[in-house]
Design an enzyme around this catalytic site. Structure first.
Site, PDB file in Angstrom:
ATOM      1  N   ASP A  38      19.832  41.983  17.555  1.00  0.00           N
ATOM      2  CA  ASP A  38      19.417  41.745  16.174  1.00  0.00           C
ATOM      3  C   ASP A  38      20.646  41.538  15.298  1.00  0.00           C
ATOM      4  O   ASP A  38      21.445  42.451  15.122  1.00  0.00           O
ATOM      5  CB  ASP A  38      18.609  42.964  15.721  1.00  0.00           C
TER       6      ASP A  38
ATOM      7  N   ASN B  41      16.418  28.942   4.743  1.00  0.00           N
ATOM      8  CA  ASN B  41      15.708  27.725   4.360  1.00  0.00           C
ATOM      9  C   ASN B  41      16.295  27.267   3.028  1.00  0.00           C
ATOM     10  O   ASN B  41      17.014  28.015   2.369  1.00  0.00           O
ATOM     11  CB  ASN B  41      14.189  27.904   4.347  1.00  0.00           C
TER      12      ASN B  41
ATOM     13  N   THR C  23      17.408  26.998  16.005  1.00  0.00           N
ATOM     14  CA  THR C  23      16.721  27.076  17.303  1.00  0.00           C
ATOM     15  C   THR C  23      15.376  27.792  17.249  1.00  0.00           C
ATOM     16  O   THR C  23      14.663  27.816  18.246  1.00  0.00           O
ATOM     17  CB  THR C  23      17.599  27.769  18.363  1.00  0.00           C
ATOM     18  N   GLY C  24      15.028  28.329  16.108  1.00  0.00           N
ATOM     19  CA  GLY C  24      13.738  29.008  15.973  1.00  0.00           C
ATOM     20  C   GLY C  24      12.665  28.027  15.547  1.00  0.00           C
ATOM     21  O   GLY C  24      12.366  27.069  16.259  1.00  0.00           O
TER      22      GLY C  24
ATOM     23  N   ASP D 197      16.156  34.439   8.701  1.00  0.00           N
ATOM     24  CA  ASP D 197      16.171  34.448   7.238  1.00  0.00           C
ATOM     25  C   ASP D 197      15.367  35.632   6.688  1.00  0.00           C
ATOM     26  O   ASP D 197      15.860  36.399   5.850  1.00  0.00           O
ATOM     27  CB  ASP D 197      15.603  33.121   6.734  1.00  0.00           C
TER      28      ASP D 197
END
Length: 169
Positions: free
Chosen positions: A10, A24, A123-124, A34
């Site tokens: 994490d 974003n 990559t998410g 985020d």
């Protein structure tokens, strides 16, 4: 020369001078990294982002750019917010992903940060293929002149860790 290291886990639990947020464009929080950074960082991070929106970034942060705020409750001095590109099978946006890393390092240099923790940007939910993202991230960090002493890529799962590990050879 900048040392590149890997950690699995994490990113909000890392200790570093600066933690990079895969933000974003609104800078007001979201999902994934985020959302986690905003939750753990607490209201100070959101307040600083709102102040940025009220001043220089009224329309939000553009893709590939980076800006810093306080880190709030994170074990860091700063959060460097960068907006990664959404992956496209029909348009090469690699330069924008590379820019996220270059611009984050530029901001880190301006701040005097010596250790910077990066997630696997884009990559998410932005769906960038992990192997390609790892290649772009590692190559960009290796080829960017910076005073940062350690760049630590903090990868959430085995698949991402393995992809970055392959790039480091």
């Amino acid at each position: 020369m900048t040392s590149i290291t890997l950690a699995q886990g994490d990113i909000t639990r890392q200790t570093a001078d600066a933690i990079v947020n895969a933000a974003n464009s609104s800078l007001l929080g979201g999902g994934g990294v985020d959302g986690a950074i905003h939750r753990r960082g607490g209201p100070a991070v959101l307040d600083a982002c709102r102040a940025l929106r009220a001043s220089r970034y009224g329309k939000g942060l553009t893709t590939g750019a980076a800006v810093a705020t306080t880190a709030g409750n994170l074990d860091a001095q700063w959060v460097i917010h960068t907006v990664g590109p959404v992956w496209s099978p029909t348009e090469d946006r690699s330069d924008l992903l590379a820019s996220c890393h270059r611009e984050s390092l530029r901001v880190a240099d301006e701040l005097g940060a010596r250790t910077v923790a990066f997630p696997a940007v884009s990559t998410g939910v932005y769906r960038w293929p992990i192997d390609d993202a790892a290649r772009i991230a590692v190559e960009t960090v290796r080829n960017t002149r910076t005073s940062v002493e350690e760049v630590r890529f903090v990868l959430f799962d085995d698949r991402a860790y393995d992809a970055f590990s392959r790039q480091l050879g």
